[in-house]
Design a protein around this motif. Sequence first.
Motif, PDB file in Angstrom:
ATOM      1  N   TRP A  24      -3.880  -4.813  -4.117  1.00 29.16           N
ATOM      2  CA  TRP A  24      -5.327  -4.942  -3.975  1.00 29.16           C
ATOM      3  C   TRP A  24      -6.007  -3.729  -4.594  1.00 29.16           C
ATOM      4  O   TRP A  24      -5.493  -2.612  -4.529  1.00 29.16           O
ATOM      5  CB  TRP A  24      -5.723  -5.038  -2.510  1.00 29.16           C
ATOM      6  CG  TRP A  24      -5.282  -6.305  -1.825  1.00 29.16           C
ATOM      7  CD1 TRP A  24      -4.571  -7.333  -2.361  1.00 29.16           C
ATOM      8  CD2 TRP A  24      -5.537  -6.655  -0.459  1.00 29.16           C
ATOM      9  NE1 TRP A  24      -4.352  -8.309  -1.425  1.00 29.16           N
ATOM     10  CE2 TRP A  24      -4.945  -7.924  -0.242  1.00 29.16           C
ATOM     11  CE3 TRP A  24      -6.210  -6.031   0.596  1.00 29.16           C
ATOM     12  CZ2 TRP A  24      -5.004  -8.572   0.988  1.00 29.16           C
ATOM     13  CZ3 TRP A  24      -6.267  -6.673   1.824  1.00 29.16           C
ATOM     14  CH2 TRP A  24      -5.676  -7.937   2.012  1.00 29.16           C
ATOM     15  N   LYS A  25      -7.189  -3.932  -5.126  1.00 29.62           N
ATOM     16  CA  LYS A  25      -7.937  -2.825  -5.735  1.00 29.62           C
ATOM     17  C   LYS A  25      -8.727  -2.029  -4.700  1.00 29.62           C
ATOM     18  O   LYS A  25      -9.195  -0.928  -4.991  1.00 29.62           O
ATOM     19  CB  LYS A  25      -8.886  -3.362  -6.805  1.00 29.62           C
ATOM     20  CG  LYS A  25      -8.170  -3.903  -8.040  1.00 29.62           C
ATOM     21  CD  LYS A  25      -9.161  -4.268  -9.124  1.00 29.62           C
ATOM     22  CE  LYS A  25      -8.456  -4.685 -10.396  1.00 29.62           C
ATOM     23  NZ  LYS A  25      -9.403  -5.006 -11.492  1.00 29.62           N
ATOM     24  N   THR A  26      -8.881  -2.598  -3.504  1.00 32.70           N
ATOM     25  CA  THR A  26      -9.637  -1.938  -2.454  1.00 32.70           C
ATOM     26  C   THR A  26      -8.738  -1.731  -1.243  1.00 32.70           C
ATOM     27  O   THR A  26      -7.757  -2.459  -1.058  1.00 32.70           O
ATOM     28  CB  THR A  26     -10.854  -2.786  -2.057  1.00 32.70           C
ATOM     29  OG1 THR A  26     -10.408  -4.103  -1.726  1.00 32.70           O
ATOM     30  CG2 THR A  26     -11.856  -2.873  -3.201  1.00 32.70           C
ATOM     31  N   PRO A  27      -9.029  -0.770  -0.388  1.00 33.97           N
ATOM     32  CA  PRO A  27      -8.138  -0.460   0.740  1.00 33.97           C
ATOM     33  C   PRO A  27      -8.029  -1.562   1.780  1.00 33.97           C
ATOM     34  O   PRO A  27      -6.997  -1.716   2.419  1.00 33.97           O
ATOM     35  CB  PRO A  27      -8.764   0.800   1.348  1.00 33.97           C
ATOM     36  CG  PRO A  27      -9.629   1.369   0.287  1.00 33.97           C
ATOM     37  CD  PRO A  27     -10.124   0.215  -0.512  1.00 33.97           C
ATOM     38  N   THR A  28      -9.120  -2.317   1.995  1.00 32.24           N
ATOM     39  CA  THR A  28      -9.109  -3.276   3.094  1.00 32.24           C
ATOM     40  C   THR A  28      -9.178  -4.721   2.641  1.00 32.24           C
ATOM     41  O   THR A  28      -8.319  -5.527   2.979  1.00 32.24           O
ATOM     42  CB  THR A  28     -10.288  -2.990   4.049  1.00 32.24           C
ATOM     43  OG1 THR A  28     -11.513  -2.994   3.295  1.00 32.24           O
ATOM     44  CG2 THR A  28     -10.116  -1.635   4.723  1.00 32.24           C
ATOM     45  N   LYS A  29     -10.166  -5.093   1.875  1.00 32.82           N
ATOM     46  CA  LYS A  29     -10.344  -6.477   1.457  1.00 32.82           C
ATOM     47  C   LYS A  29     -10.077  -6.618  -0.035  1.00 32.82           C
ATOM     48  O   LYS A  29     -10.548  -5.813  -0.829  1.00 32.82           O
ATOM     49  CB  LYS A  29     -11.758  -6.962   1.775  1.00 32.82           C
ATOM     50  CG  LYS A  29     -12.112  -6.942   3.251  1.00 32.82           C
ATOM     51  CD  LYS A  29     -11.287  -7.964   4.025  1.00 32.82           C
ATOM     52  CE  LYS A  29     -11.692  -7.990   5.488  1.00 32.82           C
ATOM     53  NZ  LYS A  29     -10.883  -8.946   6.267  1.00 32.82           N
ATOM     54  N   PRO A  30      -9.343  -7.670  -0.435  1.00 35.80           N
ATOM     55  CA  PRO A  30      -9.053  -7.832  -1.863  1.00 35.80           C
ATOM     56  C   PRO A  30     -10.266  -8.336  -2.625  1.00 35.80           C
ATOM     57  O   PRO A  30     -11.099  -9.054  -2.085  1.00 35.80           O
ATOM     58  CB  PRO A  30      -7.937  -8.873  -1.865  1.00 35.80           C
ATOM     59  CG  PRO A  30      -8.220  -9.699  -0.652  1.00 35.80           C
ATOM     60  CD  PRO A  30      -8.751  -8.736   0.379  1.00 35.80           C
ATOM     61  N   THR A  31     -10.350  -7.940  -3.862  1.00 36.56           N
ATOM     62  CA  THR A  31     -11.367  -8.466  -4.765  1.00 36.56           C
ATOM     63  C   THR A  31     -10.720  -9.548  -5.623  1.00 36.56           C
ATOM     64  O   THR A  31      -9.516  -9.796  -5.543  1.00 36.56           O
ATOM     65  CB  THR A  31     -11.913  -7.353  -5.667  1.00 36.56           C
ATOM     66  OG1 THR A  31     -10.840  -6.859  -6.490  1.00 36.56           O
ATOM     67  CG2 THR A  31     -12.486  -6.212  -4.839  1.00 36.56           C
TER      68      THR A  31
ATOM     69  N   ARG B  64       0.844  -1.194   0.000  1.00 35.97           N
ATOM     70  CA  ARG B  64       0.000   0.000   0.000  1.00 35.97           C
ATOM     71  C   ARG B  64       0.874   1.237   0.000  1.00 35.97           C
ATOM     72  O   ARG B  64       1.977   1.235   0.566  1.00 35.97           O
ATOM     73  CB  ARG B  64      -0.916  -0.004   1.227  1.00 35.97           C
ATOM     74  CG  ARG B  64      -1.915  -1.167   1.269  1.00 35.97           C
ATOM     75  CD  ARG B  64      -2.845  -1.026   2.461  1.00 35.97           C
ATOM     76  NE  ARG B  64      -3.876  -2.049   2.491  1.00 35.97           N
ATOM     77  CZ  ARG B  64      -3.963  -2.999   3.426  1.00 35.97           C
ATOM     78  NH1 ARG B  64      -3.055  -3.044   4.396  1.00 35.97           N
ATOM     79  NH2 ARG B  64      -4.948  -3.883   3.397  1.00 35.97           N
TER      80      ARG B  64
ATOM     81  N   TRP C 257      -7.367  -8.666  -7.792  1.00 35.24           N
ATOM     82  CA  TRP C 257      -6.050  -8.225  -7.319  1.00 35.24           C
ATOM     83  C   TRP C 257      -4.950  -8.858  -8.174  1.00 35.24           C
ATOM     84  O   TRP C 257      -5.145  -9.906  -8.781  1.00 35.24           O
ATOM     85  CB  TRP C 257      -5.858  -8.558  -5.840  1.00 35.24           C
ATOM     86  CG  TRP C 257      -5.639 -10.015  -5.526  1.00 35.24           C
ATOM     87  CD1 TRP C 257      -6.594 -10.935  -5.236  1.00 35.24           C
ATOM     88  CD2 TRP C 257      -4.383 -10.710  -5.473  1.00 35.24           C
ATOM     89  NE1 TRP C 257      -6.033 -12.180  -5.007  1.00 35.24           N
ATOM     90  CE2 TRP C 257      -4.670 -12.066  -5.140  1.00 35.24           C
ATOM     91  CE3 TRP C 257      -3.061 -10.338  -5.664  1.00 35.24           C
ATOM     92  CZ2 TRP C 257      -3.680 -13.027  -4.998  1.00 35.24           C
ATOM     93  CZ3 TRP C 257      -2.073 -11.300  -5.525  1.00 35.24           C
ATOM     94  CH2 TRP C 257      -2.386 -12.619  -5.204  1.00 35.24           C
TER      95      TRP C 257
END
Length: 389
Positions: free
Chosen positions: A358-365, A339, A368
């Motif tokens: 990852w495409k999202t800050p917390t949980k990967p989609t 990050r 990734w």
Amino acid sequence: MPSGRGGDISRKRFLAGAGVAAAGLAVAAGPALRPDRAAAGETAAGASPATGERRGLTHRGVCYELTDGETPHTGWSATRMRADMKAIKEKLHANAVSVYGDGVDRLKATASEAAERGLKVWLQPRLADRPHKEILDHLAETGEHAERLRRQGVDVHLSVGCEFYLFVPGIVPGADAVERVRNLQEGNFDPEKMQRRLDSFIERAARTGRSVFRGPLTYGAAQDDTVDWDQFDVVSVDYYAYHRRRADYVKELKTYLRWGKPVAIAECGTCTFKGAPQQGGMGWDVVDYEKDPPEIKKGLVRSEREQASYLSDVLDIFEEMGLHAAMVFNFVSPDAPHRPVRRYDLDMASYALVKPIWKTPTKPTAGWHWEPKEAFHAAATHFARAATR
């Protein structure tokens, strides 16, 4: 490689790093190796007795972990695995891969894919925190597949496991690897009893491996483990040492050559921050899991260059010594994303050659991806150059 200690740590997250944790704790395991014979005609580390010429490594590769993952999107998948094997062969220029983890079906699938790519295969089942019989049955079933590959002409080694005192119940007190590490650190164990139990289980595992596999057999020992290597064909060590002088690496590694058998570096590498090489096998322990989300501890500076430099140095040493194999730990740690904000950059605590994005800050989609680090390019350059020699 995210990991840590404490009651709130997920078991999967800890086990992702426990293999290297032991490298920093192995001093508790007792004295160093018990070599009882010198290599016949040895004139120098890795040199031919007849000519003195350096042989170089035979197997150059990377460790590839099979894991359930912290989320549905970071666990093992056949699609990602096939793409990763392609990258290991064609972009990393490795000629070998160490396939490790649990789940016989995915161990089989990954080893077979690696073989189809033309990679030499090192297969190591790691079923943790289960009854002894289940662990040995898991080993036997994995070993049967290794034997099938061997009969098909694949260059395959079978490792009966890794650092059993962490992963196998009853050797060190503790309900799981987290508690065992804590007890090792705090001295809450009997070293003599631990060694007897470790010796006993290693012997059982060696017999199990021999019963199903006719190729070269080994065991992934921590750096200072006491192991009777007469039971195995290859001496394998998880090696995360740091020395200022190259001569000190050679002096230390020559200890393993005294058994007169091929020596494999089953794991090697370092994390991605300044000063990580000096932390050895405990480099992963820089994440504060008391915070939500977890944070990298204060004062650390990301450094892909330092990771790459250390790796280049030790690979050169392994080549010069003519060791049998060296496997970089590891290819990817999906649950340790890179990050842009330093305190949330869990990739700093990772030994991996590539960084998950990852495409999202917390949980990967599901979308990734990973990108190569400087260490990836350093290893690729080394492997490609060595292959042409």
